[in-house]
Motif scaffolding. Structure first.
Motif, short mmCIF file in Angstrom:
data_model
loop_
_atom_site.label_atom_id
_atom_site.label_comp_id
_atom_site.label_asym_id
_atom_site.label_seq_id
_atom_site.Cartn_x
_atom_site.Cartn_y
_atom_site.Cartn_z
N VAL A 268 0.84 -1.20 0.00
CA VAL A 268 0.00 0.00 0.00
C VAL A 268 0.87 1.25 0.00
CG1 VAL A 268 -1.75 1.30 1.27
CG2 VAL A 268 -1.84 -1.20 1.21
N ALA A 269 0.58 2.17 -0.93
CA ALA A 269 1.27 3.45 -0.99
C ALA A 269 0.32 4.61 -0.68
CB ALA A 269 1.90 3.66 -2.36
N ALA A 270 -0.97 4.40 -0.92
CA ALA A 270 -1.96 5.48 -0.73
C ALA A 270 -3.32 4.85 -0.47
CB ALA A 270 -2.01 6.38 -1.95
N VAL B 41 -13.13 3.14 1.33
CA VAL B 41 -11.68 3.38 1.29
C VAL B 41 -11.02 2.16 0.65
CG1 VAL B 41 -11.63 4.95 3.25
CG2 VAL B 41 -11.41 2.52 3.65
N ILE B 42 -10.15 2.44 -0.31
CA ILE B 42 -9.51 1.37 -1.07
C ILE B 42 -8.00 1.57 -1.00
CG2 ILE B 42 -9.35 0.23 -3.31
CD1 ILE B 42 -12.05 1.61 -4.01
N PRO B 43 -7.28 0.73 -0.27
CA PRO B 43 -5.81 0.83 -0.29
C PRO B 43 -5.29 0.54 -1.70
CG PRO B 43 -6.58 -0.48 1.58
CD PRO B 43 -7.75 -0.29 0.68
N VAL B 44 -4.37 1.38 -2.17
CA VAL B 44 -3.85 1.21 -3.53
C VAL B 44 -2.33 1.18 -3.50
CG1 VAL B 44 -5.85 2.27 -4.66
CG2 VAL B 44 -3.94 3.71 -3.95
N THR B 45 -1.76 0.61 -4.56
CA THR B 45 -0.31 0.51 -4.69
C THR B 45 0.26 1.78 -5.32
OG1 THR B 45 -0.38 -0.42 -6.92
CG2 THR B 45 -0.62 -1.96 -5.08
N ALA C 119 -1.67 9.88 -0.10
CA ALA C 119 -0.56 9.01 0.30
C ALA C 119 -0.62 8.74 1.80
CB ALA C 119 0.77 9.64 -0.07
N LEU C 120 0.00 7.64 2.22
CA LEU C 120 0.09 7.35 3.64
C LEU C 120 0.88 8.44 4.34
CD1 LEU C 120 0.92 3.51 3.58
CD2 LEU C 120 -1.31 4.59 3.96
N PRO D 153 -5.63 -1.55 -6.87
CA PRO D 153 -6.00 -1.99 -5.51
C PRO D 153 -4.96 -2.92 -4.91
CG PRO D 153 -7.89 -2.09 -6.98
CD PRO D 153 -6.69 -1.82 -7.85
N SER D 154 -4.72 -2.75 -3.64
CA SER D 154 -3.78 -3.61 -2.92
C SER D 154 -4.28 -5.05 -2.92
CB SER D 154 -3.63 -3.13 -1.48
OG SER D 154 -2.99 -4.09 -0.67
#
Length: 264
Positions: free
Chosen positions: A47-49, A107-111, A71-72, A116-117
Motif C-alpha cells: 500500500v502506498a496510498a 476506502v480502497i488501499p492502492v499501490t 498518500a500514507l 488496488p492492494s
C-alpha cells in the motif's frame, strides 16, 4: 441533544457502524478534526496510498460524488484515535465538506501504480455528515500477513546395529563346484528392526548371491540375514554385508571367500 460517549470508548463500534456510540449525533462542541482511515499494515505491504470515495446511499462507490487519493502519512496513527493498548499503524487521511446527510464512504488501499492492494482490503460504511461540525470516523483495513506455522523439533538418540557373528558353511574355502552359505548375526541396542544387504566387493569374477542358506539351521529363503554365494571363477573374493536399522545406523563387515578348482 444527548451527549455522545467519548470517541475512544466507542472505537470498536465505530469500526463496525461508524456512528456515535449512543446512536445520537454529536453536539457542536464535539466536532473533531477530519475523516480518517487507519490502515493496519507492516512495511512490507504493497500500500502506498488510500483511495477515499464518498457516494450517496443510492449509489455505489464506483460512481462517487467526490474522491481523493492520498498518500500514507509519514507518522503513525495517534493513540487518541485508537483503542487502549494499540500499537503503531500506518494511515492516510482525507477531509470532505459535504451537505448534511448520510453517505456511503469507501476506502480502497492502492499501490504505487494506483491499483488496488492485494494485501489490504477495501472498507465500506455508512457515515453521517452533521450541520456545522466535522464528524471524524476511523475505518480499519485488514491486511494479510505472512502465514505462520509451528515447528516442533524432536531429537531421538540412535545407536547403530552391532554385528555379533558370522557363520560360513561348510567353509570359506570352497571349490568352483561348491557354494558358500552365509549367516550374519546382528543386534540393535534400541530394538530396531534390521535389514541386511550383501554384495561382492571384489574377485576374479562377479559371483552371485541369493537369499537363504538351507544348509544352516534356521535359515530359509525368507531369511535376509542368510545368503548363498556361488562363485563364477576360481580365485579370491571379498564379500561385504551391511546391516541397517532404518534410522541411519549402519554396521558393516567384509570377509573373504577363497575358491579353488573343482575336485575331479
Amino acid at each position: 441533544m444527548k451527549k455522545q460517549t467519548p470517541f475512544v470508548l466507542c472505537w470498536l463500534l465505530c469500526v463496525v457502524g461508524l456512528a456515535g456510540c449512543d446512536g445520537e449525533a454529536p453536539s457542536e462542541e464535539e466536532g473533531v478534526g477530519n475523516v480518517t482511515a487507519a490502515v493496519t499494515m507492516a512495511n512490507q505491504h504493497d500500500v502506498a496510498a488510500i483511495d477515499f470515495r464518498v457516494a450517496t446511499l443510492a449509489q455505489s462507490c464506483d460512481n462517487p460524488l467526490t474522491q481523493a487519493i492520498n498518500a500514507l502519512e509519514t507518522e503513525t496513527l495517534p493513540p487518541s484515535l485508537q483503542p487502549p493498548g494499540s500499537g503503531a499503524h500506518a494511515f492516510a487521511d482525507a477531509l470532505f465538506v459535504l451537505p448534511a446527510g448520510d453517505y456511503r464512504l469507501c476506502v480502497i488501499p492502492v499501490t504505487t501504480f494506483g491499483t488496488p492492494s492485494v494485501q489490504c482490503g477495501r472498507v465500506e460504511a455508512t457515515v453521517t455528515v452533521l450541520p456545522n461540525v466535522t464528524n471524524e470516523v476511523v475505518l480499519v483495513s485488514q491486511c494479510s500477513g505472512a502465514e505462520m506455522g509451528g515447528l516442533d523439533a524432536v531429537v531421538a538418540l540412535n545407536d547403530a546395529p552391532q554385528i555379533t557373528g558370522l557363520l560360513i558353511a561348510e567353509s570359506k574355502f570352497i571349490t568352483l563346484c561348491q557354494t558358500a552359505q552365509i549367516r550374519v548375526n546382528a543386534v540393535d541396542p534400541n530394538g530396531d528392526a534390521l535389514s541386511f544387504s550383501f554384495s561382492v566387493v571384489s574377485g576374479p569374477g562377479p559371483g552371485s548371491l541369493m537369499q537363504g542358506a538351507p544348509a544352516i539351521v534356521g535359515c530359509t529363503a525368507e531369511s535376509p540375514e542368510c545368503q548363498t554365494f556361488t562363485p563364477s571363477i576360481v580365485g579370491d573374493y571379498l564379500l561385504r554385508v551391511e546391516v541397517g536399522d532404518g534410522l541411519g545406523g549402519v554396521a558393516t563387515l567384509t570377509f573373504p571367500i577363497h575358491v579353488s578348482p573343482c575336485d575331479h
